[in-house]
Design a protein around this motif. Structure first.
Motif, short mmCIF file in Angstrom:
data_model
loop_
_atom_site.label_atom_id
_atom_site.label_comp_id
_atom_site.label_asym_id
_atom_site.label_seq_id
_atom_site.Cartn_x
_atom_site.Cartn_y
_atom_site.Cartn_z
N LYS A 7 26.30 -13.80 -8.63
CA LYS A 7 26.74 -12.61 -7.87
C LYS A 7 27.21 -11.31 -8.63
O LYS A 7 26.81 -11.30 -9.80
N GLU A 8 26.34 -10.03 -7.41
CA GLU A 8 25.78 -8.84 -8.39
C GLU A 8 27.01 -8.27 -9.01
O GLU A 8 25.93 -7.57 -9.63
N SER A 9 28.71 -7.85 -8.78
CA SER A 9 29.06 -7.73 -9.60
C SER A 9 29.37 -7.94 -10.88
O SER A 9 28.80 -7.23 -12.20
N ASN A 10 29.00 -9.35 -10.93
CA ASN A 10 28.73 -10.09 -12.59
C ASN A 10 27.80 -9.66 -13.31
O ASN A 10 27.74 -9.17 -14.45
N GLN A 42 26.04 -6.93 -12.84
CA GLN A 42 25.89 -5.92 -13.40
C GLN A 42 26.90 -5.46 -14.82
O GLN A 42 26.33 -5.18 -15.61
N VAL A 43 27.70 -6.06 -14.69
CA VAL A 43 29.06 -5.90 -16.04
C VAL A 43 27.94 -6.88 -17.12
O VAL A 43 27.41 -6.52 -18.17
#
Lengths: 231, 217
Positions: free
Chosen positions: B18-21, B23-24
């Protein structure tokens, strides 16, 4: 894995320092590797120590070469933008820690004042409070009153519209919006609250005795409510 | 209760889907990585350089004594020069770092104390809510309860006002207004702080005099 807090200072004991170095260096390399894998990014690490003539690197001398040339191809500004050393890094961390501290203190203060408000509602004396406390307390009371008014209005609207619209009528009762302790738009309101102190207030009348009333004790005038709820 | 973070859970060592994860994760782990590097330098006196490229192709680097420094040393394989000036510079730098580490430790310790206090307060509130209906969130109260609470609060407000007026009369003049707070008088109220001014809270945090806090609040 030790669970003791390690003091953030140079380890003077030689053997302890060497042991710590070995462990932490290994851990650091592992962390770089994980970061690279999990996020699919390029990285390298170079560690020099008095214990090795050769610096230890990750991922490999060739890998380091690759990343370094990628790095050095960038314009100087880009290189330096997010570059830190011990000093700058620690300053950043200190700033962040102080921010967290400030926020936590603010949250705690809000909780303390709320607690005090509930205590005073059930009769605790206001004698020990200084002006600052009284001001905060008054502010908190006002905020609660505001929320109450909002909530009671919306409840009354629901009732009215339910009566008007019949069984199928629906007006979702709005959740009372609780203004954050800090984002209080009523800055002027807060100052106003205090300014009001300097002008004579009209005393608020109390409602008639009601056996479900909270036992609010007015030290100056009215006798304490007798109350079946609270012996 | 659903976990918020995956700490103490095993994470598979493959690129995150997951891209969002992603980055975080990058953000957090990069920060943690630099923290570990900083600790290694401090504790063992190691010289370190770390370079990472972000998913967005920005570059982050940490270096002690400096990224360029360590890179040069790595390439040239020259032992660091040890002139008198260099030693002086290094000594000064080490002293600064020592001082900063102490400040950091202090700030973190203070935060831990406040955090613990916060948990105590939350516990108190929870206990209070189960005992007294008026401590519950307002949304949970019935209309008659709300009306009662309102009357009581208005009564309290009146008393607070009276008490404050009393104090004002006893201590006339704005300069003495916040005398007990030693915050230097910000009458009528600090407009910049946008409401509650946490700086005014500091005088209360007298850890040597716990009697004050426990006594009333």
């Amino acid at each position: 894995m030790t669970r003791k807090k390690v003091k953030l200072a140079y380890i003077t004991n030689d053997s302890a320092r060497k042991a710590t170095f070995k462990k932490r260096k290994k851990g650091l390399m592992k962390k770089v590797s994980e970061l690279s894998t999990l996020c699919g990014i390029e990285a390298c690490a170079i560690i020099c120590s008095p214990y090795d003539t050769q610096p230890e690197v990750w991922p490999s001398p060739l890998g380091v070469q690759r990343v370094l040339s990628q790095f050095q191809k960038l314009p100087e500004m880009e290189q330096c933008k997010k570059m830190v050393n011990q000093e700058s890094f620690l300053r950043q961390r200190i700033t962040k820690a102080n921010e967290h501290l400030k926020k936590q203190r603010k949250d705690n203060r809000e909780k303390e004042v709320t607690h005090a408000m509930f205590q005073c509602l059930t009769g605790k004396s206001l004698q020990n409070l200084n002006l600052m406390d009284l001001n905060d307390l008054g502010w908190m009371v006002d905020r609660n009153l505001k929320e109450i008014n909002k909530r009671s209005d919306s409840l009354k609207n629901v009732t009215i519209s339910q009566m008007a619209a019949g069984p199928s009528g629906e007006h979702p009762s709005q959740r009372a919006e609780v203004p954050a302790f800090e984002e209080n738009n009523d800055n002027m309101h807060r100052q106003q609250w205090f300014m009001d102190l300097l002008t004579p207030q009209e005393p608020l009348g109390f409602g008639g005795p009601d056996e479900m009333m909270l036992p609010f004790v007015d030290n100056n005038q009215n006798p304490p409510w007798s109350n079946t709820f609270f012996p | 209760m659903a976990r918020k973070s995956r700490g103490r859970q095993k994470v598979e060592m493959v690129k995150m889907s997951k891209e969002s994860n992603l980055q975080v994760t990058f953000s957090k782990r990069r920060s943690g990585l630099f923290k570990k590097a900083s600790e290694l330098s401090t504790l063992c006196g190691a010289e370190i350089a770390i370079i990472v490229f972000s998913p967005g192709n920005r570059v982050f680097s940490f270096g002690h004594p400096g990224v360029e420094n360590v890179i040069d040393r790595y390439f040239t394989r020259n032992p660091p020069q040890n002139s008198g000036t260099m030693q002086l510079i290094e000594a000064h730098r080490n002293a600064t770092v020592r001082e900063l580490n102490m400040q950091l430790t202090q700030a973190v310790n203070q935060f831990e104390i406040e955090k613990k206090r916060g948990e105590e307060l939350s516990q108190m509130r929870k206990a209070g809510q189960s005992q007294s209906w008026w401590e519950a969130p307002i949304e949970e109260l019935t209309l008659p309860q709300i009306e009662q609470l309102k009357v009581s609060l208005e009564g309290l407000k009146m008393n607070v006002t009276k008490q404050a007026q009393k104090l004002l009369i006893e201590n006339p003049g704005p300069p003495q207004f916040f005398a007990s707070s030693s915050s230097g008088g910000i009458f009528p109220y600090d407009r910049k702080a946008g409401g509650f001014n946490p700086n005014m809270v500091l005088p209360h945090y007298d850890y040597n005099n716990p009697g004050y806090r426990r006594g009333f609040f």
